[in-house]
Scaffold this active site. Structure first.
Site, PDB file in Angstrom:
ATOM      1  CB  CYS A   2     -28.496  -1.903 -10.118  1.00 37.90           C
ATOM      2  SG  CYS A   2     -28.420  -3.575 -10.724  1.00 37.90           S
ATOM      3  NE  ARG A  27     -27.667   1.336  -4.854  1.00 37.09           N
ATOM      4  CZ  ARG A  27     -28.860   1.876  -4.616  1.00 37.09           C
ATOM      5  NH1 ARG A  27     -28.947   2.964  -3.925  1.00 37.09           N
ATOM      6  NH2 ARG A  27     -29.946   1.322  -5.086  1.00 37.09           N
ATOM      7  CD1 TRP A  74     -24.793  -7.228  -6.371  1.00 33.34           C
ATOM      8  CD2 TRP A  74     -26.863  -7.972  -6.840  1.00 33.34           C
ATOM      9  NE1 TRP A  74     -25.048  -8.310  -5.576  1.00 33.34           N
ATOM     10  CE2 TRP A  74     -26.304  -8.795  -5.848  1.00 33.34           C
ATOM     11  CE3 TRP A  74     -28.152  -8.258  -7.293  1.00 33.34           C
ATOM     12  CZ2 TRP A  74     -26.981  -9.865  -5.293  1.00 33.34           C
ATOM     13  CZ3 TRP A  74     -28.831  -9.326  -6.752  1.00 33.34           C
ATOM     14  CH2 TRP A  74     -28.240 -10.118  -5.756  1.00 33.34           C
ATOM     15  CG  ASN A  98     -31.042   0.468 -10.241  1.00 32.29           C
ATOM     16  OD1 ASN A  98     -30.154   0.251 -11.037  1.00 32.29           O
ATOM     17  ND2 ASN A  98     -30.952   1.342  -9.257  1.00 32.29           N
ATOM     18  N   GLY A  99     -33.657  -3.195 -10.974  1.00 32.08           N
ATOM     19  CA  GLY A  99     -34.889  -3.960 -10.804  1.00 32.08           C
ATOM     20  C   GLY A  99     -34.890  -5.200 -11.674  1.00 32.08           C
ATOM     21  CD  GLU A 478     -26.572  -9.012  12.992  1.00 34.19           C
ATOM     22  OE1 GLU A 478     -27.444  -9.551  12.308  1.00 34.19           O
ATOM     23  OE2 GLU A 478     -25.861  -8.080  12.568  1.00 34.19           O
ATOM     24  CE  LYS A 482     -23.290  -8.224  10.061  1.00 30.96           C
ATOM     25  NZ  LYS A 482     -24.552  -7.631  10.386  1.00 30.96           N
ATOM     26  CD  GLU A 485     -23.300  -9.471   6.109  1.00 30.63           C
ATOM     27  OE1 GLU A 485     -23.563  -8.866   7.148  1.00 30.63           O
ATOM     28  OE2 GLU A 485     -23.907  -9.262   5.042  1.00 30.63           O
ATOM     29  CG  HIS A 501     -34.518 -31.070  19.653  1.00 34.88           C
ATOM     30  ND1 HIS A 501     -35.290 -32.092  20.136  1.00 34.88           N
ATOM     31  CD2 HIS A 501     -34.386 -30.182  20.671  1.00 34.88           C
ATOM     32  CE1 HIS A 501     -35.645 -31.825  21.386  1.00 34.88           C
ATOM     33  NE2 HIS A 501     -35.101 -30.668  21.732  1.00 34.88           N
ATOM     34  CE  LYS A 600     -25.375  -0.659   4.453  1.00 39.51           C
ATOM     35  NZ  LYS A 600     -25.170  -1.528   5.622  1.00 39.51           N
TER      36      LYS A 600
END
Ligand code: M6R
Length: 605
Positions: A2, A27, A74, A98-99, A478, A482, A485, A501, A600
């Site tokens: 948000c 964001r 968001w 926000n929150g 990583e 990438k 997402e 394993h 973001k």
């Protein structure tokens, strides 16, 4: 996540609120809204979807109030739709938030039992109703104070009032909030980036603080309603770096500007003449450091993992890494001889900020490796090492990851040098390697067309695996992060030696497996693990910096990057993985800069 904007002005504010909301789009969000005070009523307009939609609504039915708040949401409580979009308004007050309000269910139950009505499924509407009730007895500031005292959880708030049409109240607990100043105009923003096109004079609220903005004045209050003064920061204007230019999207721009950002970062820390590293003022004498903790989330956590290998290779310091959301709830024994390093691009990640707070409460020394130097995490750390990457707008972190790695590598080298655990020759050789890094990255970016071909093989895949050993293991993590997402393809990163394993069971005919095998001490072992995958039908994509290896017929695709130094190979091999994820996502027509469900800057727990 948000984003909040508030503007108190002498002229209509809706256009500037929309422009600032556009700056907050990076964001990640699912709905947008605005409220202004117009002729003694609250004029609220909202939409599900993009800020462009909101702009169209305003075009048809303009809002001409001189005071207003805007929001991109968001979703946390309640599905992303029009009703749940912010602001949440009553007849007397309008709120953006926000929150997360953790006790919203309990508060809502209580308010419902008193006959009060709710329109949305959000936690935020509880704040609107509580303030509305308080306003029947109190002035705005007291009403907000009394309401905040009832809330548990985190918030940044922007609030306007129908009967007090000249003020905006802002409040912060947990989620960041900034105030900007200009001539006959003042601003509220969830980050300074959104305010930069309007002002470079910014103050940051600390937890528990409130502010009251009018067009001519800003007052600040602490948690006991005492008036306080806040420092005004002059923030850098790196607007140009935040423009897309000729690139299709921010992510490709950010990948391709890495030679420049890496060079900038290296130049900030390396004294080329003296062949030395400009890192001073350690909060603890490096010779006394007992243990280093490295803490972050997502990509930043992967930087921590790579660094663990570097520090262990170069020094005798013990290293522990942790994901911030785990670290903050562990029962840790804090030690004043330990250094706690927090890695974050935004500097606003809620879990990382909370983990840092815990360290501060335990009086241990903290360092942050940060991109946004005006951020909460930077301001709260004892020692800040900026990565100088410039604004990173694409949700998928690319240039910030390389920036974090460069700074953490430089820090590892400096620690080894000050502690006398590295010879002068090796120290200088490593510094020289760093200086050539930007050119080497440039040459890797030229491999894009090959990677584009490679990407085609992933479009119809059901899943994929990334394998590596040593510091290539976090690079594998990583690479997988990438890809998942950006292209929504299931991807797992694994230490190659761990395949037997369990994960080997996933290998089936044609499953694409990316093997990251630089010519380091793990090389032969990684290739043996690769053979185990080949024998079971896995389709191998080998990334290496070894000049001589047999890119044999068993390998579907081989990609060679230049070799610089074993410790730096991870940085170099990351670049093709960024391009791979980018091109798979492009072929699958995904939203590159704003992948679904992601934000973001993750400012809630
Ligand atoms: O701003 P931060 O570096 O603290 O963010 C941490 C993660 O949220 C972030 O790295 C996330 O994993 C990225 N989307 C990965 O590309």
């Amino acid at each position: 996540m948000c984003g909040i904007i508030g503007i108190a002005s002498y002229k209509p504010v809706s256009v500037n609120i929309i422009n600032s909301l556009k700056k907050l789009e990076y964001r990640g969000y699912d709905s947008a809204g605005i409220a202004t005070i117009k002729k003694d009523l609250i004029d609220e307009k909202k939409c599900s979807g993009r800020v462009d939609e909101l702009e169209k609504i305003l075009f048809k039915t303009p809002s001409d109030g001189n005071i207003g708040i805007g929001h991109v949401r968001w979703a946390t409580h309640g599905i992303p739709n029009l009703i749940n979009a912010h602001p949440h308004s009553s007849e007397s007050v309008s709120v953006v938030h926000n929150g997360i309000i953790e006790n919203s269910d309990e508060l809502k139950k209580n308010l419902l039992s008193k006959g009060l009505k709710f329109k949305s499924q959000t936690d935020t509407e509880v704040i609107t109703i509580l303030i509305t009730e308080e306003l029947k007895k109190n002035k705005p500031l007291v009403s907000v104070f009394k309401t905040l005292n009832k809330l548990k959880g985190s918030f940044a708030l922007g609030i306007i009032f129908k009967d007090f049409p000249n003020i905006i109240i802002g409040a912060r607990r947990g989620s960041p909030l900034a105030v900007g100043y200009s001539n006959k105009e003042n601003y509220l923003g969830s980050d300074s980036y959104a305010l930069k096109s309007m002002t470079n004079k910014i103050s940051y609220l600390d937890d528990g603080e409130l502010c009251v903005l009018s067009k001519n004045e800003v007052s600040f209050y602490d948690f006991s309603m005492k008036k306080i003064n806040k420092k005004v920061h002059i923030v850098s204007n790196d607007e140009n770096m935040a423009e897309k230019g000729d690139y299709k999207n921010f992510m490709s721009k950010e990948i391709f500007e890495q030679p420049i950002t890496v060079k900038k970062c290296v130049n900030e820390y390396i004294d080329n003449l003296k062949k030395d590293i400009n890192i001073f003022n350690f909060p603890i004498d490096p010779r006394e450091i007992k243990k280093i903790y490295l803490i972050g989330c997502g990509t930043a956590y992967h930087s921590c993992l790579v660094t663990k290998y570097w520090i262990e290779e170069l020094t005798n310091i013990d290293v522990e890494t942790d994901i911030a959301s785990e670290f903050r709830y562990r029962n840790l024994k804090f030690d004043k001889k330990n250094l706690y390093i927090f890695v974050s691009q935004s500097g606003e990640t809620a879990d990382t900020a909370a983990a840092l707070d815990i360290c501060k409460k335990n009086n241990v020394k903290t360092c942050s490796v940060i991109n946004v130097i005006e951020s909460t995490i930077a301001r709260n750390s004892d020692w800040v090492l900026p990565i100088h990457a410039g604004p990173e707008i694409g949700v998928a972190s690319t240039k910030a990851f390389l920036g974090q790695l460069i700074v953490l590598y430089i820090l590892s080298l400096k620690l080894a040098s000050v502690r006398g655990e590295i010879t002068k020759d090796i120290y200088i050789k490593n510094i020289q390697n760093l200086i050539t890094l930007p050119e080497t990255i440039k040459s890797i970016l030229k491999l894009e067309s090959k990677i584009q071909m490679m990407a085609k093989e992933f479009i119809n895949a059901r899943g994929t695996m990334f394998l590596g050993r040593g510091s290539s293991f976090p690079i594998a993590l990583e690479g997988a992060l990438k890809l998942k997402e950006l292209s929504y393809l299931h991807a797992e990163g694994y230490p190659a030696g761990e395949m037997k394993h369990g994960p080997l069971a996933l290998i089936e005919e044609g499953l694409p497996v990316i093997v990251i095998a630089p010519k380091d001490k793990y090389y032969e072992k990684t290739l043996s693990n690769m053979q185990e995958v080949i024998s079971r039908g896995g389709k191998i994509f080998l990334l290496t910096d070894n000049k001589k290896d047999a890119l044999s017929e068993n390998i579907r695709f081989g990609l060679r990057v230049p070799h610089l130094d074993n410790l730096l190979s991870g940085i170099l091999l990351t670049v093709p993985l960024q391009l791979l994820a980018y091109h798979v996502a492009l072929l699958k027509n995904c939203d590159i800069d704003k992948p679904r469900n992601l934000a973001k800057s993750v400012t809630v727990e």
